[in-house]
Design a protein around this motif. Sequence first.
Motif, PDB file in Angstrom:
ATOM      1  N   ASP A  37       0.804  -1.579  -0.190  1.00  0.00           N
ATOM      2  CA  ASP A  37      -0.734   0.261  -0.401  1.00  0.00           C
ATOM      3  C   ASP A  37       1.062   1.277  -0.090  1.00  0.00           C
ATOM      4  O   ASP A  37       0.474   2.107  -1.105  1.00  0.00           O
ATOM      5  N   LEU A  38       1.379   1.227   0.726  1.00  0.00           N
ATOM      6  CA  LEU A  38       2.623   2.568   1.139  1.00  0.00           C
ATOM      7  C   LEU A  38       3.959   2.835  -0.488  1.00  0.00           C
ATOM      8  O   LEU A  38       3.478   3.791  -0.676  1.00  0.00           O
ATOM      9  N   SER A  39       4.015   2.005  -1.224  1.00  0.00           N
ATOM     10  CA  SER A  39       4.551   1.691  -1.854  1.00  0.00           C
ATOM     11  C   SER A  39       3.473   2.161  -3.358  1.00  0.00           C
ATOM     12  O   SER A  39       4.354   3.119  -4.601  1.00  0.00           O
ATOM     13  N   SER A  40       2.089   1.620  -3.286  1.00  0.00           N
ATOM     14  CA  SER A  40       1.751   2.275  -4.436  1.00  0.00           C
ATOM     15  C   SER A  40       1.233   3.391  -4.180  1.00  0.00           C
ATOM     16  O   SER A  40       1.805   4.270  -5.373  1.00  0.00           O
ATOM     17  N   ARG A  41       0.905   4.008  -2.792  1.00  0.00           N
ATOM     18  CA  ARG A  41       0.908   5.516  -3.012  1.00  0.00           C
ATOM     19  C   ARG A  41       2.161   6.671  -2.839  1.00  0.00           C
ATOM     20  O   ARG A  41       1.253   7.161  -4.033  1.00  0.00           O
ATOM     21  N   ALA A  42       3.244   5.931  -2.791  1.00  0.00           N
ATOM     22  CA  ALA A  42       4.248   6.326  -2.506  1.00  0.00           C
ATOM     23  C   ALA A  42       4.549   6.466  -5.066  1.00  0.00           C
ATOM     24  O   ALA A  42       5.111   7.617  -5.251  1.00  0.00           O
ATOM     25  N   ARG A  43       4.154   5.730  -5.213  1.00  0.00           N
ATOM     26  CA  ARG A  43       4.332   5.746  -7.151  1.00  0.00           C
ATOM     27  C   ARG A  43       3.533   6.432  -7.179  1.00  0.00           C
ATOM     28  O   ARG A  43       4.163   7.004  -8.417  1.00  0.00           O
ATOM     29  N   GLU A  44       2.244   6.738  -6.954  1.00  0.00           N
ATOM     30  CA  GLU A  44       0.923   7.852  -7.518  1.00  0.00           C
ATOM     31  C   GLU A  44       1.834   9.110  -7.629  1.00  0.00           C
ATOM     32  O   GLU A  44       1.388   9.660  -8.055  1.00  0.00           O
ATOM     33  N   CYS A  45       2.593   9.133  -6.669  1.00  0.00           N
ATOM     34  CA  CYS A  45       2.707  11.444  -6.671  1.00  0.00           C
ATOM     35  C   CYS A  45       3.972  11.222  -6.486  1.00  0.00           C
ATOM     36  O   CYS A  45       4.872  12.591  -6.131  1.00  0.00           O
ATOM     37  N   MET A  46       4.725  10.550  -7.316  1.00  0.00           N
ATOM     38  CA  MET A  46       6.423  10.809  -7.775  1.00  0.00           C
ATOM     39  C   MET A  46       6.344  11.704  -8.310  1.00  0.00           C
ATOM     40  O   MET A  46       7.574  12.529  -8.139  1.00  0.00           O
ATOM     41  N   ARG A  76       6.902  13.786   0.079  1.00  0.00           N
ATOM     42  CA  ARG A  76       5.850  13.091   0.029  1.00  0.00           C
ATOM     43  C   ARG A  76       6.192  11.152  -0.341  1.00  0.00           C
ATOM     44  O   ARG A  76       5.578  10.583   1.008  1.00  0.00           O
ATOM     45  N   ALA A  77       6.463  11.156  -1.370  1.00  0.00           N
ATOM     46  CA  ALA A  77       6.239  10.133  -2.406  1.00  0.00           C
ATOM     47  C   ALA A  77       8.231   9.635  -1.278  1.00  0.00           C
ATOM     48  O   ALA A  77       7.937   8.356  -1.203  1.00  0.00           O
ATOM     49  N   TYR A  78       9.276  10.021  -1.300  1.00  0.00           N
ATOM     50  CA  TYR A  78      10.133   9.917  -0.307  1.00  0.00           C
ATOM     51  C   TYR A  78      10.406   9.093   0.487  1.00  0.00           C
ATOM     52  O   TYR A  78      10.356   7.429   1.091  1.00  0.00           O
ATOM     53  N   GLY A  79       9.068  10.155   1.785  1.00  0.00           N
ATOM     54  CA  GLY A  79       8.924   9.570   2.468  1.00  0.00           C
ATOM     55  C   GLY A  79       7.611   8.482   3.365  1.00  0.00           C
ATOM     56  O   GLY A  79       8.250   7.113   3.758  1.00  0.00           O
ATOM     57  N   LEU A  96      13.422  -4.582  -4.113  1.00  0.00           N
ATOM     58  CA  LEU A  96      14.697  -3.960  -4.741  1.00  0.00           C
ATOM     59  C   LEU A  96      13.964  -2.711  -5.367  1.00  0.00           C
ATOM     60  O   LEU A  96      14.687  -1.729  -6.096  1.00  0.00           O
ATOM     61  N   ALA A  97      12.408  -3.057  -6.745  1.00  0.00           N
ATOM     62  CA  ALA A  97      12.467  -2.051  -6.970  1.00  0.00           C
ATOM     63  C   ALA A  97      12.108  -0.791  -6.031  1.00  0.00           C
ATOM     64  O   ALA A  97      12.144   0.202  -6.327  1.00  0.00           O
ATOM     65  N   VAL A  98      12.083  -1.089  -5.051  1.00  0.00           N
ATOM     66  CA  VAL A  98      11.447  -0.070  -3.898  1.00  0.00           C
ATOM     67  C   VAL A  98      12.513   0.542  -3.858  1.00  0.00           C
ATOM     68  O   VAL A  98      12.667   2.037  -3.546  1.00  0.00           O
ATOM     69  N   VAL A  99      13.777  -0.110  -3.124  1.00  0.00           N
ATOM     70  CA  VAL A  99      15.312   0.497  -3.080  1.00  0.00           C
ATOM     71  C   VAL A  99      15.572   1.241  -3.943  1.00  0.00           C
ATOM     72  O   VAL A  99      15.569   2.497  -4.726  1.00  0.00           O
ATOM     73  N   GLU A 100      15.413   0.662  -5.210  1.00  0.00           N
ATOM     74  CA  GLU A 100      15.889   1.269  -6.962  1.00  0.00           C
ATOM     75  C   GLU A 100      14.806   2.975  -6.611  1.00  0.00           C
ATOM     76  O   GLU A 100      15.704   4.398  -7.215  1.00  0.00           O
ATOM     77  N   ASP A 101      13.968   3.051  -6.718  1.00  0.00           N
ATOM     78  CA  ASP A 101      12.791   4.089  -6.740  1.00  0.00           C
ATOM     79  C   ASP A 101      13.218   5.194  -5.929  1.00  0.00           C
ATOM     80  O   ASP A 101      12.853   6.010  -5.524  1.00  0.00           O
ATOM     81  N   THR A 102      13.400   4.816  -4.328  1.00  0.00           N
ATOM     82  CA  THR A 102      14.023   5.478  -3.147  1.00  0.00           C
ATOM     83  C   THR A 102      15.577   5.887  -3.210  1.00  0.00           C
ATOM     84  O   THR A 102      14.994   7.136  -2.976  1.00  0.00           O
TER      85      THR A 102
END
Length: 275
Positions: A121-130, A136-139, A174-180
């Motif tokens: 859920d957190l990952s999906s919300r982050a990608r929506e607001c990148m 906000r996405a970073y947090g 790993l995908a979330v790490v890369e986006d972060t």
Amino acid sequence: MQAERPGARGAGLFFQVLGPLEIHAGDRTHTMTGSLQRTLLTALLISPGQPLSAEQLYGELWGENPPATFENSLQAHVYRLRRTLQELAGPARTAPELLTRSSGYALDMRAGAVDVETFRDLSSRARECMRRDPERAYGLFGGALSLWRGDPLQGVAQGPMCQSVALALSEEYLAVVEDTLWLGMQLADPVHTISELKRMSAIHPWRERLTEMLMLALYRAGRQAEALEAYNGARLRLVNELGLEPSAKLRRLLQDILNQDPALDPRALVPGAAL
């Protein structure tokens, strides 16, 4: 910028499988003794609400060598797990209901009771607001990563279902790490981001996106020679160990760095755009 902390766990039990299996009842943390009980609970947790057939559970618990009395053994383990969940919940909390169906067994749980669900859920919300709100996405990404305590499904017998889910979760991580890290290149301390990119590139040498970000971060920090060295090191590994050349995308980035393309300036990029 601080990582956004996952939401409150509510009045029921909260289960963590992104690392060793843990069960939280308020401020108390419990572990499950017995590898078969851990495996049974984990298999049900990663399939919330979905009935798992007896045959699926035999494979998860015993693999290709079930005991002679495997049917009775499974029923006994289900009974024991049902009782354990009720004891952990106690009178003040709600335990998920372990249901017996004609098609198998299912765990009826409230929403948000498993850390995997919160992570996704957190990952999906982050990608929506990148793009519109990268801070906000970073947090949000930081909150998602804070849920991880080790390898997923750690300490659980790796039957076919648990093994495939563990591999999928590792890929999602790993995908979330890369986006972060990508957002970190735009928003955070570049020196910290470079050191983390170097660490992750060493652990996962075949993930070219990490090499791309490392090259770009080094170039932006005025370390063009190190950026070229990162490319040459990655190419050498690919050629020597896999007989492959770097992707066309990685080669284009190399040329852009050599040409000092103005488009590589962070001010020329849209925040949150994919590399």
